[in-house]
Design an enzyme around this catalytic site. Structure first.
Site, PDB file in Angstrom:
ATOM      1  N   LYS A 254       0.843  -1.199   0.000  1.00  0.00           N
ATOM      2  CA  LYS A 254       0.000   0.000   0.000  1.00  0.00           C
ATOM      3  C   LYS A 254       0.881   1.253   0.000  1.00  0.00           C
ATOM      4  O   LYS A 254       1.979   1.234   0.564  1.00  0.00           O
ATOM      5  CB  LYS A 254      -0.846   0.046   1.286  1.00  0.00           C
ATOM      6  CG  LYS A 254      -2.020  -0.907   1.330  1.00  0.00           C
ATOM      7  CD  LYS A 254      -2.760  -0.733   2.658  1.00  0.00           C
ATOM      8  CE  LYS A 254      -3.913  -1.717   2.790  1.00  0.00           C
ATOM      9  NZ  LYS A 254      -4.988  -1.521   1.807  1.00  0.00           N
ATOM     10  N   ARG A 328     -10.301 -11.451   2.198  1.00  0.00           N
ATOM     11  CA  ARG A 328     -11.164 -12.506   1.650  1.00  0.00           C
ATOM     12  C   ARG A 328     -10.491 -13.871   1.714  1.00  0.00           C
ATOM     13  O   ARG A 328     -11.161 -14.900   1.753  1.00  0.00           O
ATOM     14  CB  ARG A 328     -11.591 -12.119   0.224  1.00  0.00           C
ATOM     15  CG  ARG A 328     -10.498 -12.015  -0.778  1.00  0.00           C
ATOM     16  CD  ARG A 328     -10.882 -11.174  -1.994  1.00  0.00           C
ATOM     17  NE  ARG A 328     -10.837  -9.735  -1.696  1.00  0.00           N
ATOM     18  CZ  ARG A 328     -11.147  -8.781  -2.573  1.00  0.00           C
ATOM     19  NH1 ARG A 328     -11.546  -9.098  -3.798  1.00  0.00           N
ATOM     20  NH2 ARG A 328     -11.072  -7.514  -2.231  1.00  0.00           N
TER      21      ARG A 328
HETATM   22  N1  BES Z   1      -7.997  -3.656   4.557  1.00  0.00           N
HETATM   23  C1  BES Z   1      -8.212  -3.254   3.208  1.00  0.00           C
HETATM   24  C2  BES Z   1      -9.542  -2.508   3.023  1.00  0.00           C
HETATM   25  C3  BES Z   1      -9.688  -1.183   3.710  1.00  0.00           C
HETATM   26  C4  BES Z   1      -9.370  -0.014   3.043  1.00  0.00           C
HETATM   27  C5  BES Z   1     -10.208  -1.091   4.979  1.00  0.00           C
HETATM   28  C6  BES Z   1      -9.537   1.201   3.662  1.00  0.00           C
HETATM   29  C7  BES Z   1     -10.376   0.128   5.613  1.00  0.00           C
HETATM   30  C8  BES Z   1     -10.028   1.279   4.936  1.00  0.00           C
HETATM   31  C9  BES Z   1      -8.238  -4.453   2.272  1.00  0.00           C
HETATM   32  O1  BES Z   1      -7.466  -5.537   2.660  1.00  0.00           O
HETATM   33  C10 BES Z   1      -7.744  -4.001   0.937  1.00  0.00           C
HETATM   34  O2  BES Z   1      -6.639  -3.545   0.884  1.00  0.00           O
HETATM   35  N2  BES Z   1      -8.585  -4.121  -0.084  1.00  0.00           N
HETATM   36  C11 BES Z   1      -8.228  -3.694  -1.382  1.00  0.00           C
HETATM   37  C12 BES Z   1      -8.657  -4.758  -2.372  1.00  0.00           C
HETATM   38  C13 BES Z   1      -8.116  -4.579  -3.753  1.00  0.00           C
HETATM   39  C14 BES Z   1      -6.613  -4.749  -3.756  1.00  0.00           C
HETATM   40  C15 BES Z   1      -8.749  -5.592  -4.665  1.00  0.00           C
HETATM   41  C16 BES Z   1      -8.987  -2.400  -1.657  1.00  0.00           C
HETATM   42  O3  BES Z   1     -10.116  -2.259  -1.192  1.00  0.00           O
HETATM   43  O4  BES Z   1      -8.419  -1.522  -2.300  1.00  0.00           O
HETATM   44 ZN    ZN Z   2      -5.426  -5.394   2.042  1.00  0.00          ZN
END
Ligand code: BES
Ligand code: ZN
Ligand code: ZN
Length: 474
Positions: A254, A328
């Site tokens: 990230k 997931r």
């Molecule tokens: N933990 C994150 C989702 C999240 C984002 C929670 C902001 C709280 C605040 C999750 O694991 C994630 O990173 N999801 C990605 C998925 C994508 C890579 C398909 C997302 O939502 O961008």
């Molecule tokens: Zn994530």
């Protein structure tokens, strides 16, 4: 927080009093004695009694009187919010008297106590200047009070605040095994049956999703299972929570600003465990099994790579195209395990997608599911508990969104669009035919800004909904 009921204010120990006013400065039940002679002062402060308004006056005897607006038509959630605002208006007070519980509403006593107790939360463990605060004394003055309403509210408050503490705890201090053990200790003290699966056990149990996500961290994954069986249970409820103690994204790293709050990515895992502990402590006539899937998502030489394929508990394979879509993967295993227990309903809570937060904002959770009555039951539980949930679609004909060239499915969707749906479609592959509801709490689990009775940071979102859900079967 200690709560007592006083027939009159004569024996009150409080130098602050919180009272309600309806719109048009009409005193709520119990308010008039405090409002006498204050009309002009309230008018000067432009306090009309609208929901959200607060005015603090000093009475002739030196007591501080906090007037909180209840609007035209008060409901229990507005009352909870008013109580929270009242507490925060006299944030330094160690003892507060109130008459808010006298508002003629079903649930007014619990809502009043909850508003004060939830607003009273602070996370000060790491403040070297923090003083030890005396416990707040809340005096409910006048009216009739059923003390069991007070004790149920206190149980809820404790569980919500437990969840908040765990979410606010820095990731360094909550390794997957450490957080599982901390919750297990609290749960066993409450008489629940407890099991923790370490990585060896996870391997033996074919939990490929949890192991894949956790393999980049030196701190191995851990699954916490809590089991409560009430007397003559009306239903069997399985709860599943995403427990990523830190989500760096893994090799699909990230950006720094998106990582700042990612210690909150275990909020679902903490919420289902905390709710199970509360349900047991309330002695509700239901059976609950909760699974909190704790793991840490870090990049390293042993981390899973984009393109790797893993096999989840139920034998289905997932191509991991983006290691940041890790929630997931751990849920796949935990949901399959929950389905094996053949419950009447599975509910999972997860800070799953940024897309859900984009869609619904920071205050509202998204709800998906494979069974409309079950979805409706969870939505109703949210409304009863004062948490906001909104349904989103899970269209079966969208399954091709997660088709993979090499495995049964991939862990991403189609670009940035419909990301919350793509994630829910994957989860749907692991629950079989069991009625299931998925709650994406990416928004409301952690706030940038405090609200009425919600703190900045971890909110404990979901605990109250799950407790109400358990109650709905009784
Ligand atoms: N933990 C994150 C989702 C999240 C984002 C929670 C902001 C709280 C605040 C999750 O694991 C994630 O990173 N999801 C990605 C998925 C994508 C890579 C398909 C997302 O939502 O961008
Ligand atoms: Zn994530
Ligand atoms: Zn995550």
């Amino acid at each position: 927080m200690n709560v007592s009921h006083l027939k009159t204010s004569a024996r009150s120990l409080s130098s602050s009093v919180v009272v309600g006013m309806f719109d048009g400065r009409r005193p709520a039940p119990g308010t008039s004695t405090y409002a006498r002679g204050q009309s002009a002062a309230l008018a000067a402060l432009e306090f009309e009694g609208k929901a959200g308004q607060v005015a603090v006056l000093t009475a002739p005897d030196g007591r501080r009187i906090v007037f909180v607006g209840l609007g035209d038509e008060v409901d229990v959630e507005l009352l909870r919010q008013a109580a929270g605002l009242g507490r925060k208006a006299v944030a330094g007070a160690d003892a507060i008297a109130t008459t808010l519980h006298q508002v003629g509403l079903d649930g007014a006593i619990s809502a009043t106590v909850e508003g004060f107790g939830l607003a009273d939360y602070r996370f000060e463990r790491y403040k070297s200047t923090a003083k030890t605060r005396p416990e707040l004394l809340l005096e409910l003055v006048g009216g009739t009070v059923d003390t069991s309403d007070i004790s149920t509210a206190l149980i809820t408050i404790d569980s919500v605040n437990l969840c908040r503490d765990l979410v606010n705890e820095p990731a360094a201090a909550k390794a997957p095994m450490a957080i599982a053990e901390r919750l297990a200790a609290i749960a066993s003290a409450g008489g629940l049956a407890v099991e923790i699966w370490d990585s060896a056990r996870l391997g033996a149990e074919r939990m490929g999703g949890m192991l894949g996500v956790g393999q980049g961290s030196d701190r191995p994954p851990a699954l916490l299972k809590l089991h409560y069986r009430g007397r003559r249970p009306k239903a069997k409820l399985a709860l599943v929570g995403k427990g990523i103690v830190f989500d760096s994204g893994g090799l699909s790293l990230k950006p720094a600003d998106m990582m700042e709050a990612m210690k909150d990515d275990m909020a679902g895992g903490a919420a289902v465990a905390a709710a199970t502990i509360a349900i047991a402590s309330l002695g509700l006539p239901i059976e609950v099994i909760s699974f909190s899937a704790f793991a840490e998502n870090l990049p390293s030489g042993t981390a899973q790579r984009p393109g790797d394929v893993l096999e989840a508990r139920n034998g289905k394979t997932i191509e991991v195209l983006n290691t940041d879509a890790e929630g997931r993967l751990v849920l796949a295993d935990a949901l399959a395990l929950a389905a094996e227990a053949e419950p009447d309903l599975i509910v999972d809570l997860a800070t799953l997608t940024g897309a859900c937060k984009i869609a619904l904002g920071p205050r509202i959770a998204g709800v998906f599911g494979n069974d409309q009555p079950a979805i409706d039951r969870v939505l109703a539980a949210g409304a009863a508990g004062g948490e906001r949930l909104w349904p989103l679609p899970l269209p079966a004909d969208h399954r091709p969104m997660i088709d993979s060239d090499v495995a049964d499915m991939k862990n991403t969707g189609q670009g940035r669009y419909g990301g919350a749906i793509a994630a829910a479609l994957l989860l749907n592959e692991f629950v079989g035919e069991v009625p299931w509801v998925h709650v994406d709490i990416a928004g409301p689990a952690f706030l940038d800004k405090a609200e009425q009775y919600l703190p900045k940071g971890g909110t404990g979102f979901g605990v109250r909904t799950l407790v109400e859900l358990a109650r709905s079967f009784g």
